[in-house]
Design an enzyme around this catalytic site. Structure first.
Site, short mmCIF file in Angstrom:
data_model
loop_
_atom_site.label_atom_id
_atom_site.label_comp_id
_atom_site.label_asym_id
_atom_site.label_seq_id
_atom_site.Cartn_x
_atom_site.Cartn_y
_atom_site.Cartn_z
N TYR A 105 -5.24 71.14 -2.73
CA TYR A 105 -4.97 71.09 -1.29
C TYR A 105 -4.41 72.41 -0.77
O TYR A 105 -3.76 73.14 -1.51
CB TYR A 105 -3.97 69.97 -0.99
CG TYR A 105 -4.47 68.59 -1.27
CD1 TYR A 105 -5.83 68.31 -1.46
CD2 TYR A 105 -3.57 67.52 -1.35
CE1 TYR A 105 -6.26 67.02 -1.71
CE2 TYR A 105 -4.01 66.23 -1.60
CZ TYR A 105 -5.35 65.99 -1.79
OH TYR A 105 -5.77 64.71 -2.05
N GLY A 116 -10.30 59.84 10.13
CA GLY A 116 -10.02 59.70 11.56
C GLY A 116 -11.06 58.91 12.33
O GLY A 116 -10.83 58.56 13.49
N LEU A 156 -11.87 55.80 12.06
CA LEU A 156 -11.40 54.47 12.40
C LEU A 156 -10.30 54.45 13.46
O LEU A 156 -9.89 53.38 13.91
CB LEU A 156 -10.94 53.73 11.13
CG LEU A 156 -12.10 53.27 10.24
CD1 LEU A 156 -11.61 52.84 8.87
CD2 LEU A 156 -12.88 52.13 10.91
#
Length: 348
Positions: A53, A240, A242
């Site tokens: 990340y 994102g 949903l």
């Protein structure tokens, strides 16, 4: 905030886990620290990150997420208050910046990954160390079928567990888990651990949301129940989608518009868009936001030990945490299943 014990470990974590893969890409270091402070204020003690990340992955930013968490741990002095989870990358020739694209689950790579994560996180130990994706050929990240033609060299599970066992004895990690795994993988990790006296996996971190229910439809839920392996559900809002923000405004700012469409095309499939429209209508017809429906549903599933939520603003983080107190009626749950029956797993 409710707490739960992961697998057979002694890790007692909040039912909500703070996901951090926006730190360093969509969030600044100051943003990251604010989210971490707020999460702990709300009773969250579980933080998940990875050496990979932030996303989308790049050589320029790789490791920044762990660095931001590390600077927060040093500044706050709250290392003892959190259960810290991170992950080692698996093989990926396209990510040449992570050990020249040859990262795999052997001693050289795992030890290198652990040492650098410890340095970035500014800690002496990692509570939960996970294999980000399998060493072997397995359909993940949007692939829907196993393809034996894609077989590749992989590291034996026994060898990987032996390396992790050594790191546990050295005190550098406490417990272990897998991610993006299958039923066969979970069973093999448990079998090898029990046969060889090696450390046992406590967790599995897999995709799970309203558009991607493969964890239950593939009966991974039964495997993990019987083997006492706890699910950490990731992407409960489907990048994102949903939240219905892209449904309401296709140009809305977020991961699906600022990153290339090739980054996660599964969430742009027509079936996903149709499912999102139906779930959003169901939520609004019942006095909820689409976010509340998606998260409350995920939080309520019996086999989800902890749900990993991510946000780019404190307002989003607040709504995500508040959804834990939303209770869905039997009628809404039945309506969710009816939509799923018509549109099964379009985002898997």
């Amino acid at each position: 905030m409710q707490k739960i014990t992961l697998g057979r470990s002694d890790l007692k974590v909040s039912k909500i886990c703070l996901g951090t893969m926006t730190f360093g890409q969509q969030n600044t270091e100051a943003d990251a620290h604010a989210q971490l402070d707020y999460a702990l204020e709300r009773g969250i003690n579980f933080i998940d990150t990875a050496e990979l990340y932030p996303v989308m992955p790049s050589a320029a930013t790789q490791g920044d997420t762990e660095r931001f968490i590390g600077s927060w741990l040093k500044k706050s002095g709250r290392r003892a208050d959190v259960v810290l989870a991170t992950k080692v990358a698996g093989p990926n020739p396209y990510m040449h910046w992570i050990r020249k694209g040859k990262s795999n689950h052997n001693a050289v790579n795992i030890r290198a990954a652990v040492e650098t994560s410890l340095q970035r996180l500014q800690t002496d130990y990692i509570d939960l160390y996970q294999l980000h994706w399998p060493s072997r050929n397995v359909p993940i990240f949007g692939a829907s079928q196993f393809d034996p033609e894609k077989e590749r060299h992989s590291i034996a599970v026994e060898e990987t567990l032996a390396v992790l066992g050594g790191l546990i004895k050295e005190g550098k990690i406490r417990h272990i888990g897998v991610s993006n795994e299958s039923s066969w993988g979970v069973a093999e990790f448990v079998k090898q651990a029990e046969m060889k006296g090696l450390p046992r996996i406590a967790t599995i971190q897999n995709l799970y949301n309203l558009t991607a229910r493969h964890f239950e439809t593939s009966f991974l839920d039964e495997t993990c129940f019987r083997e006492q392996v706890s699910l950490m559900a990731y992407s409960p809002l489907a990048f994102g989608q949903l939240t219905a923000k892209y449904h309401d405004d296709p140009k809305a700012h977020g991961r699906l518009t600022i990153f290339p469409p090739t980054w996660s095309p599964r969430y742009l499939r027509p079936g996903v868009l149709e499912a999102v429209a139906q779930y959003a209508k169901l939520a609004r017809d019942n006095g909820m936001t689409p976010t509340q429906l998606a998260l409350a549903w995920c939080y309520s599933r019996w086999f989800v030990a902890s749900t990993i939520i991510g946000a780019t603003t404190l307002a989003q983080l607040t709504e995500n945490i508040d959804a834990f107190d939303v209770r869905l009626s039997p009628e809404v749950m039945a309506a969710v299943d009816a939509i799923h029956a018509k549109l099964p797993n379009p985002g898997q």
